[in-house]
Design a protein around this motif. Structure first.
Motif, mmCIF file in Angstrom:
data_model
loop_
_atom_site.group_PDB
_atom_site.id
_atom_site.type_symbol
_atom_site.label_atom_id
_atom_site.label_comp_id
_atom_site.label_asym_id
_atom_site.label_seq_id
_atom_site.Cartn_x
_atom_site.Cartn_y
_atom_site.Cartn_z
ATOM 1 N N ASP A 194 0.790 -1.221 0.000
ATOM 2 C CA ASP A 194 0.000 0.000 0.000
ATOM 3 C C ASP A 194 0.834 1.288 0.000
ATOM 4 O O ASP A 194 0.288 2.386 0.038
ATOM 5 N N ASP A 195 2.158 1.175 -0.060
ATOM 6 C CA ASP A 195 3.008 2.361 -0.206
ATOM 7 C C ASP A 195 2.806 2.934 -1.605
ATOM 8 O O ASP A 195 2.722 2.174 -2.566
ATOM 9 N N PRO A 196 2.746 4.261 -1.750
ATOM 10 C CA PRO A 196 2.570 4.817 -3.096
ATOM 11 C C PRO A 196 3.778 4.586 -4.005
ATOM 12 O O PRO A 196 3.634 4.480 -5.213
ATOM 13 N N VAL A 241 15.877 -6.182 -11.266
ATOM 14 C CA VAL A 241 14.457 -5.883 -11.468
ATOM 15 C C VAL A 241 13.875 -5.271 -10.201
ATOM 16 O O VAL A 241 14.018 -5.827 -9.113
ATOM 17 N N LEU A 242 13.205 -4.137 -10.367
ATOM 18 C CA LEU A 242 12.421 -3.549 -9.283
ATOM 19 C C LEU A 242 10.968 -3.874 -9.610
ATOM 20 O O LEU A 242 10.420 -3.395 -10.594
ATOM 21 N N GLU A 243 10.373 -4.710 -8.780
ATOM 22 C CA GLU A 243 9.032 -5.222 -9.042
ATOM 23 C C GLU A 243 8.023 -4.618 -8.061
ATOM 24 O O GLU A 243 8.333 -4.449 -6.879
ATOM 25 N N ASN A 244 6.837 -4.334 -8.546
ATOM 26 C CA ASN A 244 5.769 -3.774 -7.721
ATOM 27 C C ASN A 244 5.455 -4.724 -6.577
ATOM 28 O O ASN A 244 5.243 -5.909 -6.774
ATOM 29 N N ALA A 245 5.400 -4.182 -5.365
ATOM 30 C CA ALA A 245 5.128 -4.990 -4.175
ATOM 31 C C ALA A 245 3.634 -5.219 -3.971
ATOM 32 O O ALA A 245 3.240 -5.878 -3.020
ATOM 33 N N GLY A 246 2.806 -4.668 -4.842
ATOM 34 C CA GLY A 246 1.351 -4.841 -4.710
ATOM 35 C C GLY A 246 0.618 -3.745 -5.436
ATOM 36 O O GLY A 246 0.553 -3.745 -6.647
ATOM 37 N N GLY A 247 0.101 -2.760 -4.697
ATOM 38 C CA GLY A 247 -0.686 -1.686 -5.286
ATOM 39 C C GLY A 247 0.082 -0.379 -5.443
ATOM 40 O O GLY A 247 -0.519 0.691 -5.479
#
Length: 133
Positions: free
Chosen positions: A61-63, A86-92
């Motif tokens: 939930d971090d922007p 790779v920097l991958e999205n942790a969720g949202g």
């Protein structure tokens, strides 16, 4: 009038510059380590070298995954053949990387009007290379 030899002036000038260069550090981030933690330890002018791997920074939930608020930061992925960084999205997360002065508005405050430093501050010398976002 006593003249100082040119060689002495060069040595003196070089000696004055060395402490400035000596302040910059390189932080090495290995798989399992945190790029965020390296950024938190960094000072202006530091280099953060990130070794191959997949990095998920922050909570879902971090922007943003990563935020840079310092001048002269070099965020450098060091991939090798077949092994990317790779920097991958942790969720949202909305942003993989946010680079803005420390006094900026929250990145999600107004998506139509990107924030910048409230004081008029800007960042200088940021480098990003070697990453897949």
């Amino acid at each position: 009038m006593h003249l100082i030899p040119r060689a002495v002036l060069i040595v003196l000038a070089t000696g004055l510059l060395v402490p400035l260069a000596a302040r910059a550090r390189t932080h090495v981030v290995q798989p399992g380590d945190s790029i965020r933690a390296a950024l938190a330890r960094a000072k202006p002018g530091d280099r953060i070298a990130v070794l191959p791997g997949v990095y998920r920074e922050g909570a879902a939930d971090d922007p943003t995954a990563l935020t840079v608020t310092l001048d002269g930061i070099e965020l450098v992925g060091v991939p090798s053949p077949g092994h990317p960084v790779v920097l991958e999205n942790a969720g949202g997360q909305s942003y993989g990387l946010w680079v803005s002065p420390v006094d900026s508005a929250d990145p999600t405050a107004d998506p139509e009007r990107p924030p910048c430093g409230r004081s008029g501050a800007t960042l200088h010398g940021f480098v990003l290379s070697g990453f897949t976002l």
